[in-house]
Motif scaffolding. Structure first.
Motif, PDB file in Angstrom:
ATOM      1  N   PRO A  81      35.267  42.459  41.094  1.00 40.91           N
ATOM      2  CA  PRO A  81      34.245  43.476  41.366  1.00 40.91           C
ATOM      3  C   PRO A  81      33.640  43.400  42.761  1.00 40.91           C
ATOM      4  CG  PRO A  81      33.957  42.576  39.158  1.00 40.91           C
ATOM      5  CD  PRO A  81      35.009  41.741  39.829  1.00 40.91           C
ATOM      6  N   GLN A  82      33.360  42.182  43.234  1.00 44.87           N
ATOM      7  CA  GLN A  82      32.765  42.046  44.555  1.00 44.87           C
ATOM      8  C   GLN A  82      33.746  42.450  45.643  1.00 44.87           C
ATOM      9  OE1 GLN A  82      31.882  38.075  46.246  1.00 44.87           O
ATOM     10  NE2 GLN A  82      29.792  38.834  46.561  1.00 44.87           N
ATOM     11  N   ILE A  83      34.986  41.978  45.548  1.00 43.82           N
ATOM     12  CA  ILE A  83      35.991  42.327  46.551  1.00 43.82           C
ATOM     13  C   ILE A  83      36.240  43.827  46.532  1.00 43.82           C
ATOM     14  CG2 ILE A  83      38.429  42.083  47.175  1.00 43.82           C
ATOM     15  CD1 ILE A  83      38.264  39.169  46.369  1.00 43.82           C
ATOM     16  N   SER A  84      36.253  44.428  45.355  1.00 39.47           N
ATOM     17  CA  SER A  84      36.460  45.871  45.259  1.00 39.47           C
ATOM     18  C   SER A  84      35.337  46.620  45.977  1.00 39.47           C
ATOM     19  CB  SER A  84      36.528  46.297  43.795  1.00 39.47           C
ATOM     20  OG  SER A  84      36.794  47.691  43.685  1.00 39.47           O
ATOM     21  N   ARG A  85      34.098  46.132  45.853  1.00 37.75           N
ATOM     22  CA  ARG A  85      32.987  46.767  46.574  1.00 37.75           C
ATOM     23  C   ARG A  85      33.184  46.631  48.082  1.00 37.75           C
ATOM     24  NH1 ARG A  85      30.053  44.424  42.241  1.00 37.75           N
ATOM     25  NH2 ARG A  85      29.457  42.597  43.498  1.00 37.75           N
ATOM     26  N   TRP A  86      33.658  45.482  48.512  1.00 37.11           N
ATOM     27  CA  TRP A  86      33.904  45.285  49.943  1.00 37.11           C
ATOM     28  C   TRP A  86      34.983  46.252  50.443  1.00 37.11           C
ATOM     29  CZ3 TRP A  86      34.368  39.214  49.662  1.00 37.11           C
ATOM     30  CH2 TRP A  86      33.089  38.661  49.487  1.00 37.11           C
ATOM     31  N   VAL A  87      36.041  46.409  49.652  1.00 40.76           N
ATOM     32  CA  VAL A  87      37.108  47.332  50.039  1.00 40.76           C
ATOM     33  C   VAL A  87      36.565  48.760  50.108  1.00 40.76           C
ATOM     34  CG1 VAL A  87      39.348  48.305  49.393  1.00 40.76           C
ATOM     35  CG2 VAL A  87      38.931  45.849  49.104  1.00 40.76           C
ATOM     36  N   GLY A  88      35.706  49.109  49.146  1.00 44.72           N
ATOM     37  CA  GLY A  88      35.096  50.430  49.162  1.00 44.72           C
ATOM     38  C   GLY A  88      34.278  50.666  50.417  1.00 44.72           C
ATOM     39  N   TRP A 116      46.427  49.267  42.194  1.00 44.49           N
ATOM     40  CA  TRP A 116      45.961  48.294  41.216  1.00 44.49           C
ATOM     41  C   TRP A 116      47.026  48.086  40.136  1.00 44.49           C
ATOM     42  CZ3 TRP A 116      40.358  47.368  39.486  1.00 44.49           C
ATOM     43  CH2 TRP A 116      39.475  47.439  40.560  1.00 44.49           C
ATOM     44  N   SER A 117      47.853  49.091  39.941  1.00 47.85           N
ATOM     45  CA  SER A 117      48.875  49.039  38.899  1.00 47.85           C
ATOM     46  C   SER A 117      50.134  48.305  39.339  1.00 47.85           C
ATOM     47  CB  SER A 117      49.259  50.466  38.477  1.00 47.85           C
ATOM     48  OG  SER A 117      48.122  51.210  38.097  1.00 47.85           O
ATOM     49  N   LEU A 166      55.149  50.246  38.246  1.00 48.84           N
ATOM     50  CA  LEU A 166      53.697  50.245  38.125  1.00 48.84           C
ATOM     51  C   LEU A 166      53.327  50.146  36.645  1.00 48.84           C
ATOM     52  CD1 LEU A 166      52.513  53.006  40.634  1.00 48.84           C
ATOM     53  CD2 LEU A 166      53.074  50.618  41.057  1.00 48.84           C
ATOM     54  N   ASP A 167      52.267  49.429  36.354  1.00 48.43           N
ATOM     55  CA  ASP A 167      51.791  49.264  34.982  1.00 48.43           C
ATOM     56  C   ASP A 167      50.521  50.092  34.816  1.00 48.43           C
ATOM     57  OD1 ASP A 167      50.932  48.514  32.503  1.00 48.43           O
ATOM     58  OD2 ASP A 167      50.688  46.381  32.974  1.00 48.43           O
ATOM     59  N   PRO A 168      50.605  51.255  34.159  1.00 47.70           N
ATOM     60  CA  PRO A 168      49.427  52.120  34.006  1.00 47.70           C
ATOM     61  C   PRO A 168      48.245  51.422  33.352  1.00 47.70           C
ATOM     62  CG  PRO A 168      51.430  53.277  33.346  1.00 47.70           C
ATOM     63  CD  PRO A 168      51.805  51.842  33.529  1.00 47.70           C
ATOM     64  N   ALA A 169      48.514  50.398  32.547  1.00 48.55           N
ATOM     65  CA  ALA A 169      47.429  49.682  31.879  1.00 48.55           C
ATOM     66  C   ALA A 169      46.546  48.944  32.879  1.00 48.55           C
ATOM     67  CB  ALA A 169      47.992  48.700  30.850  1.00 48.55           C
ATOM     68  N   ARG A 170      47.043  48.726  34.091  1.00 50.98           N
ATOM     69  CA  ARG A 170      46.286  48.008  35.111  1.00 50.98           C
ATOM     70  C   ARG A 170      45.469  48.955  36.000  1.00 50.98           C
ATOM     71  NH1 ARG A 170      47.633  42.882  36.401  1.00 50.98           N
ATOM     72  NH2 ARG A 170      47.334  43.257  38.640  1.00 50.98           N
ATOM     73  N   TYR A 171      45.596  50.251  35.785  1.00 53.93           N
ATOM     74  CA  TYR A 171      44.803  51.215  36.550  1.00 53.93           C
ATOM     75  C   TYR A 171      43.325  50.937  36.277  1.00 53.93           C
ATOM     76  CZ  TYR A 171      43.437  55.699  38.620  1.00 53.93           C
ATOM     77  OH  TYR A 171      42.883  56.671  39.427  1.00 53.93           O
ATOM     78  N   PRO A 172      42.467  50.999  37.292  1.00 52.24           N
ATOM     79  CA  PRO A 172      41.060  50.639  37.086  1.00 52.24           C
ATOM     80  C   PRO A 172      40.366  51.496  36.025  1.00 52.24           C
ATOM     81  CG  PRO A 172      41.380  51.717  39.214  1.00 52.24           C
ATOM     82  CD  PRO A 172      42.733  51.398  38.684  1.00 52.24           C
ATOM     83  N   GLU A 225      35.222  50.157  36.537  1.00 50.47           N
ATOM     84  CA  GLU A 225      35.734  49.573  37.775  1.00 50.47           C
ATOM     85  C   GLU A 225      35.766  50.613  38.895  1.00 50.47           C
ATOM     86  OE1 GLU A 225      38.689  46.060  36.115  1.00 50.47           O
ATOM     87  OE2 GLU A 225      39.355  48.158  35.999  1.00 50.47           O
ATOM     88  N   ARG A 226      36.114  51.838  38.559  1.00 46.29           N
ATOM     89  CA  ARG A 226      36.137  52.899  39.573  1.00 46.29           C
ATOM     90  C   ARG A 226      34.724  53.188  40.083  1.00 46.29           C
ATOM     91  NH1 ARG A 226      39.429  55.398  35.610  1.00 46.29           N
ATOM     92  NH2 ARG A 226      38.067  57.229  35.407  1.00 46.29           N
TER      93      ARG A 226
END
Length: 444
Positions: free
Chosen positions: A186-193, A331-332, A343-349, A353-354
């Motif tokens: 979650p933190q890294i995802s915020r940084w990427v955002g 992410w997939s 790609l693994d659709p189950a890994r889509y955020p 998470e989005r």
């Protein structure tokens, strides 16, 4: 996405183990993948000499095949001296003390880390030697110009210290490449955002000039639309090759795809203009291998800036939601597993998470534009709208990479490879199926 087995590490700068890169040995840019829409074959040509105003240039060439030889070290030192690279151009450096580590080697690029541990003040450098075919596959002038503008004006990406006749010297970051698990943090995802919001604030005209990428009714001025149109003829040429199985040609059915894509593009360009559909300077390949995390946190620097974005070969104007949607599809992916092409659709955020990503992205975009702080309800409404746009433009990501994958398969088809290192046809099949599924979901 970027997968070859270019034992490459994204483009730039982290001293890590080799990674799988989607930017294959034959193609490494989105914007200039195909020389012209009428092209039916890709011809190897000598690498062009590329220069950029504001960057020093050395009129020398390096032969990447000889990087282990003393003569290569001597030539490299001469390049560094002519470019006045700090620490390297003034010190008396014994050629035998130079350490050259090969990171990747392919038709597009040979990439090396260059260091001299015995001489204080010599920073590690990234050496990129262009391959003989790269001039016919990507726009080197455009790529170099983007890198220079982003690093010099916006402090985004690696600095380019200078160029030589068949390559360039870049900044090295002491960092690690993010993993498929890291981008889910979650933190890294915020940084990427936050980093993506900064990238999307780059003035398109400052990078390309006021007259570049004009908007029009046909493609909205979006690179993904122009690319799909350009790639279809070469993709069809690949499928027309005699050793491509007929069932594969039938499954892709490019005439059907062209109709589907045109329907989607007509529909999507008629949607209302929103925060998510604004035209921005987009990275277009924000997969985990193109995101680095600095090892040494700098005091007083915003924590999200420890994320370094690299590999701008694909960068071009697109909807903000396209760039975000493309990142979410990554992410997939897991390019370090037995089936890296799937790609693994189950890994889509998930929605949670989005929204975690959106909150950081929106707040940083507001800060950059000096907009007032959003009320809580306004933030929720903006995230809801952005999510709708991301899910819509995610379909375009599937479409573009599907056609790209077909073109990428050409080398393996021509060589009669039956067990490729990366299954481009398999990758393209998955993305094509996802595009068509999305169209059904959107009612198009």
């Amino acid at each position: 996405m970027t997968p070859v087995l270019s034992p490459g590490l994204s483009s730039t700068s982290s001293l890590t183990s080799p990674t799988l890169s989607r930017a294959a040995s034959s193609v490494q840019t989105l914007a200039e993948l195909i020389v012209s829409a009428s092209s039916t074959s890709l011809v190897e040509v000598p690498a062009q000499v590329v220069r950029e105003e504001g960057l020093r240039h050395a009129k020398l060439k390096l032969d990447a095949r000889h990087y282990k030889k003393p003569s290569f070290r001597l030539q490299l030192l001469e390049v560094l001296r002519k470019l006045h690279v700090r620490g390297w151009s003034t010190a008396q450096i014994p050629p035998d003390d130079i350490v050259i580590q090969k990171v990747s080697g392919a038709l597009t690029n040979a990439v090396f880390f260059v260091s001299c541990p015995t001489v204080p003040g010599t920073r590690t450098l990234l050496l990129r030697v262009y391959g003989p075919s790269s001039g016919s596959l990507i726009s080197r002038p455009k790529e170099l110009h983007i890198l220079h503008i982003l690093s010099s004006k916006y402090k985004i990406g690696p600095r380019v210290y200078g160029t030589f006749d068949n390559g360039r010297i870049e900044e090295y970051f002491d960092s690690t490449t993010l993993t498929s698990a890291d981008i889910r943090d979650p933190q890294i995802s915020r940084w990427v955002g936050a980093r993506m919001a900064e990238l999307h604030s780059v003035d398109i005209a400052a990078v390309y000039g006021a007259q570049s990428f004009p908007q029009n009714e046909k493609n909205g001025g979006f690179e993904i639309a122009a690319n799909v149109e350009s790639w279809l003829p070469p993709a069809q040429a690949v499928l027309n090759m005699p050793n491509v199985p007929e069932e594969l040609v039938h499954e892709f059915d490019l005439p059907r795809f062209k109709e589907e894509w045109n329907r989607f593009l007509t529909w999507v360009l008629k949607r209302p203009q929103t925060f998510g559909t604004r035209r921005v300077f987009a990275h277009n390949d924000a997969q985990y291998g193109n995101l680095l995390r600095l090892k040494d946190d700098s005091e007083g620097v915003d924590e999200h800036r420890q994320i370094i974005v690299v590999d701008f070969e694909y960068a071009a104007p697109n909807p903000a939601a396209y760039d975000i949607g493309n990142h979410f599809h990554e992410w997939s992916a897991n390019y370090h597993c037995p089936t890296p092409h799937l790609l693994d659709p189950a890994r889509y955020p998930t929605l949670e998470e989005r929204r975690n990503f959106y909150a950081s992205y929106i707040r940083h975009a507001a800060t950059i534009s000096e907009d007032p702080v959003l009320e809580e309800q306004d933030m929720h409404d903006l995230m809801d709208q952005l999510d709708k746009d991301v899910l819509v433009w995610g379909a375009a990501s599937h479409a573009g990479w599907a056609i790209w994958g077909i073109v990428q398969a050409r080398d393996d088809v021509e060589a009669g490879v039956t067990e490729p290192e990366f299954d481009y046809f398999g990758y393209a099949k998955g993305r094509m199926a996802s595009f068509r599924k999305d169209l059904q979901g959107l009612g198009i």
